[in-house]
Design an enzyme around this catalytic site. Structure first.
Site, PDB file in Angstrom:
ATOM      1  N   ASP A  99     -12.797  16.627   7.206  1.00 30.25           N
ATOM      2  CA  ASP A  99     -12.263  15.455   6.529  1.00 30.25           C
ATOM      3  C   ASP A  99     -11.507  15.959   5.306  1.00 30.25           C
ATOM      4  O   ASP A  99     -12.057  16.718   4.511  1.00 30.25           O
ATOM      5  CB  ASP A  99     -13.440  14.558   6.111  1.00 30.25           C
ATOM      6  CG  ASP A  99     -13.090  13.093   6.162  1.00 30.25           C
ATOM      7  OD1 ASP A  99     -12.013  12.739   5.627  1.00 30.25           O
ATOM      8  OD2 ASP A  99     -13.879  12.298   6.692  1.00 30.25           O
ATOM      9  N   ASP A 200      -8.100  11.464   4.716  1.00 26.62           N
ATOM     10  CA  ASP A 200      -8.703  10.323   4.037  1.00 26.62           C
ATOM     11  C   ASP A 200      -7.726   9.608   3.106  1.00 26.62           C
ATOM     12  O   ASP A 200      -7.031  10.267   2.322  1.00 26.62           O
ATOM     13  CB  ASP A 200      -9.872  10.872   3.201  1.00 26.62           C
ATOM     14  CG  ASP A 200     -10.699   9.799   2.537  1.00 26.62           C
ATOM     15  OD1 ASP A 200     -11.455   9.133   3.245  1.00 26.62           O
ATOM     16  OD2 ASP A 200     -10.580   9.630   1.303  1.00 26.62           O
ATOM     17  N   GLU A 257      -5.843   8.303   7.904  1.00 23.99           N
ATOM     18  CA  GLU A 257      -6.478   7.014   7.646  1.00 23.99           C
ATOM     19  C   GLU A 257      -5.459   6.170   6.891  1.00 23.99           C
ATOM     20  O   GLU A 257      -5.182   6.413   5.725  1.00 23.99           O
ATOM     21  CB  GLU A 257      -7.747   7.167   6.803  1.00 23.99           C
ATOM     22  CG  GLU A 257      -8.482   5.843   6.649  1.00 23.99           C
ATOM     23  CD  GLU A 257      -9.437   5.779   5.453  1.00 23.99           C
ATOM     24  OE1 GLU A 257     -10.377   4.995   5.498  1.00 23.99           O
ATOM     25  OE2 GLU A 257      -9.210   6.502   4.462  1.00 23.99           O
ATOM     26  N   HIS A 329     -17.565   5.310  10.173  1.00 23.77           N
ATOM     27  CA  HIS A 329     -18.592   5.310   9.121  1.00 23.77           C
ATOM     28  C   HIS A 329     -18.305   4.281   8.025  1.00 23.77           C
ATOM     29  O   HIS A 329     -19.117   4.134   7.114  1.00 23.77           O
ATOM     30  CB  HIS A 329     -18.668   6.700   8.492  1.00 23.77           C
ATOM     31  CG  HIS A 329     -17.424   7.042   7.730  1.00 23.77           C
ATOM     32  ND1 HIS A 329     -16.194   7.195   8.341  1.00 23.77           N
ATOM     33  CD2 HIS A 329     -17.196   7.206   6.412  1.00 23.77           C
ATOM     34  CE1 HIS A 329     -15.279   7.441   7.428  1.00 23.77           C
ATOM     35  NE2 HIS A 329     -15.852   7.454   6.244  1.00 23.77           N
ATOM     36  N   ASP A 330     -17.148   3.616   8.085  1.00 21.20           N
ATOM     37  CA  ASP A 330     -16.815   2.596   7.083  1.00 21.20           C
ATOM     38  C   ASP A 330     -16.914   1.188   7.651  1.00 21.20           C
ATOM     39  O   ASP A 330     -16.588   0.215   6.955  1.00 21.20           O
ATOM     40  CB  ASP A 330     -15.379   2.780   6.593  1.00 21.20           C
ATOM     41  CG  ASP A 330     -15.207   4.030   5.759  1.00 21.20           C
ATOM     42  OD1 ASP A 330     -16.171   4.457   5.099  1.00 21.20           O
ATOM     43  OD2 ASP A 330     -14.088   4.585   5.768  1.00 21.20           O
TER      44      ASP A 330
HETATM   45  C1  GLC Z   1     -12.063   6.544   3.019  1.00 21.84           C
HETATM   46  C2  GLC Z   1     -13.395   6.953   3.589  1.00 21.84           C
HETATM   47  C3  GLC Z   1     -14.471   6.220   2.873  1.00 21.84           C
HETATM   48  C4  GLC Z   1     -14.400   6.590   1.422  1.00 21.84           C
HETATM   49  C5  GLC Z   1     -13.006   6.395   0.823  1.00 21.84           C
HETATM   50  C6  GLC Z   1     -12.856   7.140  -0.452  1.00 21.84           C
HETATM   51  O1  GLC Z   1     -11.795   5.209   3.204  1.00 21.84           O
HETATM   52  O2  GLC Z   1     -13.410   6.758   4.967  1.00 21.84           O
HETATM   53  O3  GLC Z   1     -15.738   6.471   3.403  1.00 21.84           O
HETATM   54  O4  GLC Z   1     -15.301   5.801   0.691  1.00 21.84           O
HETATM   55  O5  GLC Z   1     -11.995   6.886   1.676  1.00 21.84           O
HETATM   56  O6  GLC Z   1     -12.773   8.528  -0.231  1.00 21.84           O
END
Ligand code: GLC
Ligand code: CA
Length: 564
Positions: A99, A200, A257, A329-330
Site C-alpha cells: 500500500d 492510497d 484509490e 477495509h474501508d
Molecule cells: C485511504 C485508506 C483508508 C485511510 C485513508 C487515509 O482511504 O484506504 O483506510 O484511512 O486513505 O490514509
C-alpha cells in the site's frame, strides 16, 4: 500495448494483515501468518496479493500513518519476513502489492519531527505549515475524519494541514525534495521484487493553490475536501513524473484509490498511457451517501447497484481496466451492503459474487469475502476501533440522535465491519489467534468459516473457486478478460444482465436480484449453462425462469451474427 500487460488476466486479493492470521499469539495478524496461508490462497486461485500497510506506524489510522517507509512495523514481523513473503509468492507465481500511502505520513515520522523542531527550516516545507497567529484558520476545509484540517503546533503560532487524522500531516508535493524522497522509497521497494502498489488517497496530493476557503456545506462552517479538490489543477504533472520515475521502469501493476475523476479524465489515469494500470470502481460504494453524514445515508437497491456498475463500465468503454470490488477495509461487507439483511444467504451471496466478478475489470476479493463474511454487531461505541466511525457517531449525536440510535445508524457503514478477524475455523476466536484478538471476532464464525466451507462443495468458497477457474479457463478467458460488456434487459426491475463478447464468443450473465422467480424471454437462445448458483432446469432455449436470487452464466455464442 495494454492488451498484453501481465496483470490483465490476474485476480487480486486484499489482505488486511492485522486481521488475517496471527502466528505468535499476540492477537495481531502478521507476516509469518500470511506466509503460512499462501497455499490456501494459491488453492483459491488468486494471483496478486495487496497488503494493507505493514510499515512502521503508531497506528492512529491502522498503519495508514507511516513513521518509517523503510521499516516493517514490529507487530507484523521483520524485513526478513517481508522478503520471505515476496519469495514464497514468487515461487507460487504470485505477486505482492504494498500500500503506497504518500499523501501524508505520520506526525511521528522523522520529517515531521524535524519540521516541528524548526518550523521555519527545511523540513517545514515538507508539509503545509501556515501562520495562525490570529484566530482564523487558513482555510475552512473539513477533514475526512471530521473537524478542521488545521492543527496548531504548540508555541509556534503555526498550524499544519491534515486532510485525514491530525496524526497524518499532508506531505507537500509541490516541494521537489518530497517527491524525490517518495520516488526513492518506491524504487527501493520495487527492487525487492514487489509486483506493484495500491495507491492510497492519491487524488489529495494536489491542493488547489493558493489555499483558500470555500462556501460551507454544513453548520460547522466547513466544506468537504472534495470542494477544494474539484478546484485543483495540475495533478497530471505529478502523476506522470511519479510513473516515469518509478513504476514504469519496473513494469509494475498499480491501482489507484480514486473516488472520482473530472469529466473525460479517466483515460488519463488508466488509458493506453495512463498514470496507473487501473483504478478501483467505487461507484457502488458511493450509492446513497448523504452530505450530512453516515447517519443520513440510505440503503442500496438493486436498481441503484445496476445503474452504478453499468455507468462505470460505460465510462471506461473498453479502454483500460477498472478494478472491481464489493468491499474492502474501508467499507462494510458487500453481502451486508448490497443484499437485504433478511435475504442474505449462500444463494444470494453467490449471485452477488458472480454479478461483480464477470464485469470487465480486474476482480479484487477482500479477505473473508470468499466465505461470505458479514457485517459484525456493535453493542456499544466503545467496541469500535475505527476513527471514522467514532467521528460519524459524534456527528449523528450532534444531529440529535440518541446514543443507541446513533450507533444503529452508523454501524452498517463502519470500517470495522470488514476489519474483524478472518474466520478460519470453529476454534476459539475463529482460529485467528491463540491469544486475545485486537478486535473482536464476529460471533457468526461458528457458522461461517474456511474449514467448514472447504468440506462443503456447495459452499460460497467453492463457488468463488468456480468463478476464478472460469475466468482462467482458456476457453473463456479472452472473453471474460478482454471482451466488451453490453448491458441487456436493463429496464427489467431486479434483474441484472450483461453480455461479454469477444470475437465469435458471447456469454450472458443473468442475476435475479429478488426473492421471487422471474421469467425471461431471451433475445438469443442459449447453448450451454457455464455456471449457476442453483440446480437449474431451463425451460426452453429462449425462455428461462430464474429462481429467487439465481445467477447464471450462459454461452449464447452460436446465436449471434458477427460483424467480422
Ligand atoms: C485511504 C485508506 C483508508 C485511510 C485513508 C487515509 O482511504 O484506504 O483506510 O484511512 O486513505 O490514509
Ligand atoms: Ca502476531
Amino acid at each position: 500495448m495494454k492488451e498484453q500487460d501481465w496483470w490483465q488476466n490476474k485476480i487480486a486479493y486484499q489482505i488486511y494483515p492485522k486481521s488475517f492470521y496471527d502466528s505468535n499469539g499476540d492477537g495481531i495478524g502478521d507476516l509469518p501468518g500470511i506466509i503460512s496461508k499462501l497455499d490456501y490462497l494459491q488453492d483459491l486461485g488468486v494471483d496478486i496479493l495487496w497488503l494493507s500497510p505493514i510499515y512502521q506506524s503508531p497506528m492512529a489510522d491502522q498503519g495508514y500513518d507511516i513513521s518509517d517507509y523503510y521499516r516493517i512495523d514490529p507487530c507484523f514481523g521483520t524485513m526478513e519476513d517481508m522478503e520471505e513473503l515476496i519469495e514464497q509468492c514468487r515461487i507460487r507465481s504470485m505477486y505482492v502489492l504494498m500500500d503506497l500511502v504518500v499523501n501524508h505520513c505520520s506526525d511521528e515520522h522523522e520529517w515531521f519531527q524535524k519540521a516541528k523542531a524548526d518550523p521555519t527550516g527545511e523540513y517545514a516545507n515538507f508539509f503545509y505549515m501556515q501562520d495562525t497567529a490570529s484566530d482564523a484558520l487558513p482555510t475552512n476545509w473539513r477533514s475526512y475524519f471530521g473537524g478542521p484540517v488545521w492543527e496548531p503546533l504548540a508555541d509556534t503560532g503555526k498550524s499544519y494541514l491534515h486532510v485525514f487524522h491530525k496524526k497524518q500531516p499532508d506531505l507537500n508535493w509541490e516541494n521537489p525534495k518530497v517527491r524525490q524522497a517518495v520516488y526513492n522509497n518506491i524504487n527501493w521497494w520495487l527492487e525487492k521484487g514487489l509486483g506493484g502498489f495500491r495507491i492510497d488517497a492519491i487524488i489529495n496530493i494536489k491542493k488547489a493553490l493558493p489555499l483558500r476557503s470555500y462556501a460551507p456545506d454544513r453548520e460547522d462552517g466547513l466544506c468537504h475536501i472534495n470542494t477544494m479538490l474539484s478546484d485543483a489543477t495540475g495533478i497530471d504533472v505529478f502523476l506522470r513524473e511519479l510513473k516515469q520515475s518509478t513504476f514504469e521502469k519496473f513494469n509494475a501493476f498499480t491501482v489507484g484509490e480514486l473516488f472520482s475523476t473530472k469529466d473525460g479524465e479517466l483515460l488519463d489515469f488508466i488509458g493506453e498511457d495512463g498514470y496507473f494500470s487501473s483504478v478501483f470502481d467505487f461507484a457502488p460504494t458511493l450509492i446513497g451517501q448523504s452530505a450530512k453524514g453516515w447517519y443520513d445515508n440510505r440503503p442500496v437497491t438493486p436498481e441503484d447497484y445496476k445503474e452504478a456498475i453499468f455507468t462505470s463500465q460505460a465510462r471506461v468503454a473498453g479502454n483500460g481496466f477498472l478494478s472491481t470490488i464489493i468491499e474492502n477495509h474501508d467499507e462494510p461487507r458487500g453481502v451486508s451492503r448490497y443484499l437485504p439483511a433478511e435475504e442474505c444467504n449462500d444463494t444470494s451471496k453467490k449471485m452477488l459474487a458472480a454479478t461483480y466478478f464477470f464485469l470487465r475489470g480486474i476482480p479484487f476479493l477482500y479477505q473473508g469475502q470468499e466465505i461470505g463474511m458479514e457485517n459484525t454487531q456493535f453493542h456499544d461505541i466503545s467496541e469500535v476501533d475505527d476513527v471514522s466511525t467514532i467521528s460519524e457517531y459524534q456527528i449523528a449525536l450532534q444531529a440529535g440522535l440518541a446514543p443507541a440510535a446513533a450507533l444503529r445508524a452508523v454501524a452498517p457503514y463502519s470500517r470495522d465491519n470488514a476489519r474483524t478477524p478472518m474466520q478460519w475455523n470453529t476454534a476459539t476466536h475463529s482460529g485467528f489467534t491463540a491469544g486475545t484478538p485486537w478486535l473482536a471476532v464476529n460471533p457468526n464464525y461458528r457458522k461461517i468459516n474456511v474449514a467448514a466451507q472447504q468440506e462443503d462443495t456447495a459452499s460460497v468458497l467453492h463457488f468463488y473457486k468456480q468463478l476464478i477457474a472460469m475466468r482462467k479457463n482458456p476457453q473463456y478467458s479472452d472473453t471474460l478478460v478482454h471482451g466488451s460488456l453490453l448491458p441487456v434487459y436493463r429496464e427489467i426491475p431486479d434483474l441484472i444482465g450483461y453480455y461479454r463478447q469477444y470475437r465469435s464468443q458471447r456469454l450472458l450473465l443473468l442475476s435475479n436480484f429478488q426473492n421471487r422467480p422471474q421469467t425471461l424471454v431471451l433475445e438469443h437462445p442459449w447453448q450451454h449453462v457455464l455456471l449457476s448458483n442453483l440446480v437449474t432446469s431451463l425451460d426452453t432455449p429462449t425462455s428461462i425462469t430464474l429462481k429467487p436470487y439465481q445467477t447464471l452464466l450462459l454461452d449464447v455464442s452460436d446465436a449471434i451474427e458477427f460483424d467480422k
